[in-house]
Design a protein around this motif. Structure first.
Motif, short mmCIF file in Angstrom:
data_model
loop_
_atom_site.label_atom_id
_atom_site.label_comp_id
_atom_site.label_asym_id
_atom_site.label_seq_id
_atom_site.Cartn_x
_atom_site.Cartn_y
_atom_site.Cartn_z
N PHE A 63 -15.06 0.78 -20.40
CA PHE A 63 -15.31 1.12 -19.00
C PHE A 63 -16.80 1.36 -18.77
O PHE A 63 -17.37 2.31 -19.31
CB PHE A 63 -14.51 2.36 -18.60
CG PHE A 63 -14.70 2.75 -17.17
CD1 PHE A 63 -14.23 1.95 -16.14
CD2 PHE A 63 -15.38 3.92 -16.83
CE1 PHE A 63 -14.43 2.29 -14.81
CE2 PHE A 63 -15.58 4.28 -15.51
CZ PHE A 63 -15.10 3.46 -14.50
N PHE A 64 -17.42 0.50 -17.97
CA PHE A 64 -18.86 0.61 -17.71
C PHE A 64 -19.13 0.74 -16.21
O PHE A 64 -20.09 0.17 -15.71
CB PHE A 64 -19.59 -0.64 -18.21
CG PHE A 64 -19.78 -0.71 -19.71
CD1 PHE A 64 -20.77 0.04 -20.32
CD2 PHE A 64 -19.01 -1.55 -20.49
CE1 PHE A 64 -21.00 -0.04 -21.69
CE2 PHE A 64 -19.22 -1.65 -21.86
CZ PHE A 64 -20.21 -0.90 -22.46
N ASN A 65 -18.26 1.45 -15.49
CA ASN A 65 -18.53 1.59 -14.06
C ASN A 65 -18.58 3.05 -13.60
O ASN A 65 -18.08 3.40 -12.53
CB ASN A 65 -17.51 0.80 -13.23
CG ASN A 65 -17.96 0.68 -11.79
OD1 ASN A 65 -19.14 0.92 -11.47
ND2 ASN A 65 -17.05 0.35 -10.89
N THR A 66 -19.20 3.89 -14.40
CA THR A 66 -19.36 5.30 -14.03
C THR A 66 -20.19 5.43 -12.76
O THR A 66 -20.03 6.41 -12.02
CB THR A 66 -20.03 6.05 -15.20
OG1 THR A 66 -19.25 5.82 -16.37
CG2 THR A 66 -20.11 7.54 -14.93
N GLY A 67 -21.05 4.46 -12.48
CA GLY A 67 -21.86 4.50 -11.26
C GLY A 67 -20.98 4.57 -10.01
O GLY A 67 -21.40 5.05 -8.96
#
Ligand SMILES: Cc1ncc(COP(=O)(O)O)c(C=O)c1O
Length: 431
Positions: A63-67
């Motif tokens: 998961f790389f959408n913490t933004g």
């Protein structure tokens, strides 16, 4: 050109290595027995692997959408569910006398929780108001200051609507001037940005309202230096920290801003629907509250005046508290070092791939844990979809703007390398 068979092998191989050691159910059981006893020592080589296991995202998904929205550790999820259940089961026990705690939020100052948040950003508890998100913090500021027609608000052309729209509306309604300054993409160094602001301040400038980290490109703006410029000129500085708190170690006193707001459901890994607004003690009296209930006029109790919006969900605040405990247990410096280090690995890898353009800054003072990049011959949505075929979730920024990859503590070097492998294959295919 990459050979076709290799290209497909790259695309369909599992992105993330299975976690060695402890199985997921064993970890869940450990978590249920209590966090304290099982937290690894800081020098344990399995430290980050253990941290990863505290999240409910399956081990084969990256998961790389913490933004957009952070993942909550299981301790946070458990706290929210447990407390929701407890309040429901004991609702009839609540006699609404002052000595019984409330089973909702909205009517008590919640000083202990504000104290914990204050610890994260190095403020005083009375300087913090709990809100629901950054958008609410921005609106409190945009509508709460005494401004006259013709008074100028300086900003950037990189604003998220949640940092911008209250100012736009006030400008239309009351004749204030909202002036977004153009930031070069990517900005070469902090001086360039500071100079843009220095040149733009006029005697009409009353407010500078800017992000700490921009939303689309993750530019870490030189907020401390911009606040230094503003202070002797009597300009009120407001920092939108939606992307910064939990990503970087934020110290509002060092920044020297008048106000700072954030959305802890992003990088602080709290449940969605949590926010806060900090206003420096000496500046509190200059801000009217926008939403009013019984304590709207209470000037004795710090920022409590700005928490007058009626009933809210206390379980979410318990979740916020658990998220802060989790963050402080790791330590803000350690989080920052880990995730900026991983983002550097990504930036360095991307730089070596022909056909890739990194839109985010490379200057170390302007770069954080978010990297936005595009691949020639492929749109942002296509790149996002290709990544998801390998269970890697990045976020498309639209056609020409590529994808944004937000790196957090649940990400690993292996996941970064898997990303680079996919980008390498796609760039070669579309060369
Ligand atoms: C810089 C910035 N400000 C404000 C917001 C709005 O956040 P929220 O929707 O949590 O209010 C975002 C969301 O991505 C953001 O990136």
């Amino acid at each position: 050109m990459m050979n076709r068979r290799h290209f497909f092998r790259v695309l369909i191989a599992p992105a993330v290595l299975p976690l060695a050691g402890t199985s997921d159910s064993a970890v869940a059981a450990e978590a249920a027995r209590g966090l304290q006893d099982h937290w690894p020592a800081p020098d344990d080589p399995q430290y980050w692997r253990w941290i990863r296991q505290q999240f409910l995202i399956p081990p084969d998904e990256a998961f790389f959408n913490t933004g957009t929205l952070g993942a909550c550790p299981r301790q946070v999820v458990d706290t929210v569910t447990r407390s929701t259940r407890e309040y429901e089961e004991t609702l009839a026990h609540w006699d609404y006398k002052p000595e019984h705690p409330d089973w909702f939020s909205g009517y008590r100052p919640l000083v202990e929780l504000r104290q914990k948040l204050a610890q994260v950003i190095h403020a005083g508890a009375h300087e913090i108001a709990l809100t629901q998100n950054a958008t609410m913090g921005m609106n409190f500021m945009a509508h709460g200051l005494n401004l006259q027609p013709g008074d100028e608000v300086l900003s950037t052309n990189q604003e998220h609507p949640g940092g911008r729209c209250g100012w736009e509306m006030r400008a239309q309604r009351q004749g204030t001037i909202w002036r977004p300054l153009e930031i070069p993409i990517p900005p070469p160094d902090p001086e360039t940005i500071v100079n843009i602001f220095a040149a733009a301040i006029t005697p009409r400038t009353r407010v500078i309202a800017i992000p700490h980290i921009t939303s689309m490109l993750g530019i870490v703006l030189p907020v401390r230096r911009i606040c230094q410029l503003a202070r002797p000129r009597g300009v009120f500085t407001i920092i939108d920290g939606a992307q910064a708190v939990g990503q970087l170690h934020v110290n509002v006193k060092e920044i020297g801003c008048a106000a700072y707001f954030s959305s802890p459901h992003k990088w602080l890994l709290a449940p969605p629907g949590n926010g806060f607004l900090y206003i420096r003690q000496e500046k509190l009296g200059e801000v009217w509250t926008t939403l009013c209930s019984s304590e709207w006029n209470n000037y004795r109790d710090g920022a409590y005046r700005l928490m007058q919006y009626g009933t809210g969900n206390l379980s979410l605040l318990k979740g916020l508290e658990a998220a802060i405990d989790f963050h402080l247990r790791i330590g803000p410096d350690r989080v920052e070092k880990r995730i900026v280090g991983l983002a550097n690995r990504l930036r360095e890898g991307l730089q070596k791939i022909h056909g890739v353009t990194i839109l985010s800054p490379m200057h170390p003072e302007l770069a954080g844990a978010m990297v936005t990049y595009r691949v020639n011959g492929i749109t942002g949505p296509q790149l996002m979809d290709e990544m998801w075929k390998r269970k890697i979730r990045v976020r498309s920024m639209g056609g020409e703007n590529g994808v944004r990859q937000s790196v957090h503590i649940y990400n690993s070097p292996e996941e970064i390398d898997a990303t680079l492998e996919i980008v390498r294959a796609l760039a070669a295919k579309h060369a």
